[in-house]
Design an enzyme around this catalytic site. Sequence first.
Site, PDB file in Angstrom:
ATOM      1  N   ARG A  72      51.479   8.492  36.092  1.00  0.00           N
ATOM      2  CA  ARG A  72      51.690   9.348  34.914  1.00  0.00           C
ATOM      3  C   ARG A  72      52.877   8.842  34.106  1.00  0.00           C
ATOM      4  NH1 ARG A  72      48.515  12.231  32.360  1.00  0.00           N
ATOM      5  NH2 ARG A  72      47.845  13.429  34.185  1.00  0.00           N
TER       6      ARG A  72
ATOM      7  N   ASP B 200      46.013  16.238  20.377  1.00  0.00           N
ATOM      8  CA  ASP B 200      45.144  15.201  20.942  1.00  0.00           C
ATOM      9  C   ASP B 200      44.266  14.706  19.796  1.00  0.00           C
ATOM     10  OD1 ASP B 200      43.618  13.561  22.512  1.00  0.00           O
ATOM     11  OD2 ASP B 200      42.929  15.116  23.897  1.00  0.00           O
TER      12      ASP B 200
ATOM     13  N   GLU C  80      48.879   5.677  21.346  1.00  0.00           N
ATOM     14  CA  GLU C  80      48.072   4.735  22.121  1.00  0.00           C
ATOM     15  C   GLU C  80      47.218   3.880  21.202  1.00  0.00           C
ATOM     16  OE1 GLU C  80      45.628   7.273  24.612  1.00  0.00           O
ATOM     17  OE2 GLU C  80      47.131   8.843  24.506  1.00  0.00           O
TER      18      GLU C  80
ATOM     19  N   HIS D 257      47.637   3.228  26.767  1.00  0.00           N
ATOM     20  CA  HIS D 257      47.963   4.662  26.676  1.00  0.00           C
ATOM     21  C   HIS D 257      49.484   4.867  26.772  1.00  0.00           C
ATOM     22  CE1 HIS D 257      47.833   8.897  27.679  1.00  0.00           C
ATOM     23  NE2 HIS D 257      46.531   8.919  27.863  1.00  0.00           N
TER      24      HIS D 257
ATOM     25  N   ARG E  14      43.074   1.252  35.466  1.00  0.00           N
ATOM     26  CA  ARG E  14      44.378   1.802  35.848  1.00  0.00           C
ATOM     27  C   ARG E  14      44.420   2.188  37.333  1.00  0.00           C
ATOM     28  NH1 ARG E  14      45.155   7.920  33.359  1.00  0.00           N
ATOM     29  NH2 ARG E  14      43.121   8.777  33.926  1.00  0.00           N
TER      30      ARG E  14
HETATM   31  C1  BG6 Z   1      44.751  11.086  26.228  1.00  0.00           C
HETATM   32  C2  BG6 Z   1      43.512  11.856  25.898  1.00  0.00           C
HETATM   33  O1  BG6 Z   1      44.629   9.791  25.778  1.00  0.00           O
HETATM   34  O2  BG6 Z   1      44.937  11.089  27.634  1.00  0.00           O
HETATM   35  C3  BG6 Z   1      43.632  13.254  26.454  1.00  0.00           C
HETATM   36  O3  BG6 Z   1      43.336  11.866  24.496  1.00  0.00           O
HETATM   37  C4  BG6 Z   1      43.936  13.217  27.950  1.00  0.00           C
HETATM   38  O4  BG6 Z   1      42.441  13.973  26.185  1.00  0.00           O
HETATM   39  C5  BG6 Z   1      45.160  12.364  28.158  1.00  0.00           C
HETATM   40  O5  BG6 Z   1      44.143  14.523  28.429  1.00  0.00           O
HETATM   41  C6  BG6 Z   1      45.632  12.235  29.602  1.00  0.00           C
HETATM   42  O6  BG6 Z   1      44.633  11.752  30.429  1.00  0.00           O
HETATM   43  P1  BG6 Z   1      44.934  11.595  31.961  1.00  0.00           P
HETATM   44  O7  BG6 Z   1      43.607  11.283  32.597  1.00  0.00           O
HETATM   45  O8  BG6 Z   1      45.904  10.462  32.117  1.00  0.00           O
HETATM   46  O9  BG6 Z   1      45.498  12.897  32.434  1.00  0.00           O
END
Ligand code: BG6
Length: 283
Positions: A59, A197, A255, A153, A84
């Site tokens: 995360r 988002d 992103e 991301h 990932r």
């Molecule tokens: C973003 C998406 O890129 O990633 C969101 O637009 C999503 O919809 C977010 O909730 C986080 O995704 P994750 O799978 O890493 O929790």
Amino acid sequence: MITRTTLSPGITVLTLENASATAKVSLYGGHVLSYVPKGQKDVLFVSEKSLFEPGKPIRGGIPVCWPWFGPSADKTLPIHGFARLAQWNLVSSEEKEDRTTIVLECLPTDATRVLWPHDFRLLLSVTAGKSLELALTTENAGKETIRVSDALHTYFSIADARKVSVAGFDGARYIDRVGERTERDQAGEVTIVAETDRVYLGGKDCSVIDAVTGRSVAVRKDGFTDTVIWNPWIEKAKAMPDFADDEYLRMICAEAGSVLGNAFDVAPGASVTQRMTLVPGAR
Ligand code: BG6
């Protein structure tokens, strides 16, 4: 200098150090965890609650979403694809006084073939110096055309999401993914006042401007068609087990991606390279 350490079982991290910057890259996920230009604070955010456990996404930092962005078509496969969640290999490195480049690759395994029955070679080149340059190359090593959507991301570390703005999208069309999907036009800078988002269409570059610290970071892209801006805000933050309740204030994702309707085809034997560069201090 490049040093290799084990962060936790199955998580090996390369630290790239030179006169301009220090960066950390996990071989698990091909995942940039940290980018600290000399004398500055980390450009990237990683949650204090992030798991560092093979099979679970990290995360923060720069997750590589590939070969699909978001949920899979039938929603049964891992969100944001499997790159990932995969172990990558170091294939080459180059060190100069003020910049260090590493190239990582992700190859098919029995596990990836179950999720996505294609042969491929995915390369991520990371150059850390005065800027952080990423190049993602999708090679189709199979006999059929593959369709890919993807994103780098990027989680930016900021002082207060309520005082951050993203410049560059004035007049741009975006898809709002909160609640019922709608399309709108951006007026002025993007600010965060609720769950956000959005997919900004049209290839414009942007910069993340932190009014508290005064730092701006330009996000330049080449080959990516879209920019996703994401902040989970209060309720979603509470619902994420690998994210502290108040951390939504300390991050914003901008992103570079080719997502939703901008998925692209790669013919057998062909390759596509997409680039994203983070430039601290620039707009
Ligand atoms: C973003 C998406 O890129 O990633 C969101 O637009 C999503 O919809 C977010 O909730 C986080 O995704 P994750 O799978 O890493 O929790």
